[in-house]
Motif scaffolding. Sequence first.
Motif, short mmCIF file in Angstrom:
data_model
loop_
_atom_site.label_atom_id
_atom_site.label_comp_id
_atom_site.label_asym_id
_atom_site.label_seq_id
_atom_site.Cartn_x
_atom_site.Cartn_y
_atom_site.Cartn_z
N PHE A 64 -6.05 -0.66 -8.01
CA PHE A 64 -5.65 -1.58 -6.95
C PHE A 64 -6.30 -2.95 -7.17
O PHE A 64 -6.99 -3.47 -6.30
N LEU A 79 -11.32 1.56 -8.12
CA LEU A 79 -10.60 0.55 -7.34
C LEU A 79 -10.03 -0.52 -8.26
O LEU A 79 -8.87 -0.94 -8.10
N LEU A 93 -4.46 6.31 -5.89
CA LEU A 93 -5.07 5.92 -4.62
C LEU A 93 -5.59 7.14 -3.85
O LEU A 93 -6.65 7.07 -3.23
N LEU A 125 0.81 -1.22 0.00
CA LEU A 125 0.00 0.00 0.00
C LEU A 125 0.84 1.27 0.00
O LEU A 125 0.32 2.35 -0.28
N ALA A 145 -4.84 -5.08 0.23
CA ALA A 145 -3.39 -5.01 0.39
C ALA A 145 -2.86 -6.19 1.20
O ALA A 145 -1.78 -6.72 0.91
N GLU A 203 -6.59 -7.02 -7.62
CA GLU A 203 -5.97 -8.23 -7.10
C GLU A 203 -6.69 -9.43 -7.73
O GLU A 203 -7.87 -9.66 -7.48
N LYS A 235 -2.75 -9.02 -1.24
CA LYS A 235 -1.67 -8.82 -2.19
C LYS A 235 -0.32 -9.21 -1.59
O LYS A 235 0.53 -9.81 -2.25
N ILE A 254 -9.45 -1.19 0.92
CA ILE A 254 -8.11 -1.09 0.34
C ILE A 254 -7.10 -1.88 1.18
O ILE A 254 -6.26 -2.62 0.65
#
Length: 392
Positions: free
Chosen positions: A217, A213, A137, A124, A164, A219, A167, A160
């Motif tokens: 970010f 998102l 972000l 992050l 993270a 995943e 991830k 988020i």
Amino acid sequence: MAAYMETECEGARVVYISSDKGKGLVAQKSFKSGDVILEEKPLVCAQFSWNELYKYKACEFCLKSLENAEEMVQRLTNDPSIVLPFPECCEVDATKFAFCPQCQVLYCSPHCRDAALNSYHQALCLGSSRENPDHPLNQLINQWRSFHYPPETGSIMLIIKTIAMIKQAKSKGAVISMFSTFVNSVINEREDIAHKLLGAQFLDQREILRSMLAEVFFEESVQEWYTPEGFNSLFALIGTNGQGIGTSSFSRWVKATERLQLGDAEKEQLDDTIDKLYERLEEVSGSFLDCEGSGLYQLQSAANHSCVPNAEITFPHGDHTLSLVALEDIQPDEEITISYLGCCGLERGRHSRQKALKENYLFTCNCLKCLSQCDDASITTEEEEELEEDDY
């Protein structure tokens, strides 16, 4: 009562209660009123975005207030001339603070910094772009603020940070399984939570947040979370399971002063000072006195609501550590219940309580208090009658 194999501690265990309640929290042993049933740290927590923007300084990991008590009072009263007596009662120690070496995010200690780095912050960290409003972000967080004004009830940062954690994890499946209990508890009526941006009138806002998102970010291991339905589930997750957290170095200072050995005159003077300070705080800042955020707790989230709860949630350590405390004697195998409503909400009539619980948590309360008041016309207030007319 069949065991629900999820998680447990010495004080309580999660069990399957019934088809209408699903899981619940049951005492493992007897407790006396005032006993701590359990203490629990969240899987993840985050400070509210507006709260952070308004300069409530909190540890990025544990949400501990990082202003000393005097600084907090000066800011909240807008009066830099205020000087608090007994500064030794303030536990904030800036010499113990630690920073992320890349983005300079602030933590209360090296322990919290390392815990964040090992859990989610490596994935992050914004590096030198942390203060850049054009970073994707930061744009997502600013977009959230534009859709969700104070008082805040959730945070996009919970979503988020959860992503993270996945991830960054060596075993993504193990982390996903921890959150699957929350996700799977969401029921099909989740679209009815209008005030948490899940109503039909907020479809456009949700779609903007979802697409942003997914773009900044993503995943792959939880790609279903980025679909419209999956994103709604994430909103429902933080709406129905998120537990509010509030920390304040000033309130910790007040509690510490109560342990001082003072003479009667000095004690009276201190009490008068504190009373006047709270009056000033309320006059200038209203009820927004704490560093505020929310977190996801596995055990606490299993506790069902009652309008006559036998336990309450406290945060006695001034950080994200939650304590569940008995309000009355509790016997082994007895269900532990808490109130999802605040003190004012509990004092309202049955209809008002039912309406708030249905809108916010998607269930109709059948606790002993609600059942006993169901046919009692004497408790129907004028306000409730107006609300009942509105329902029709």
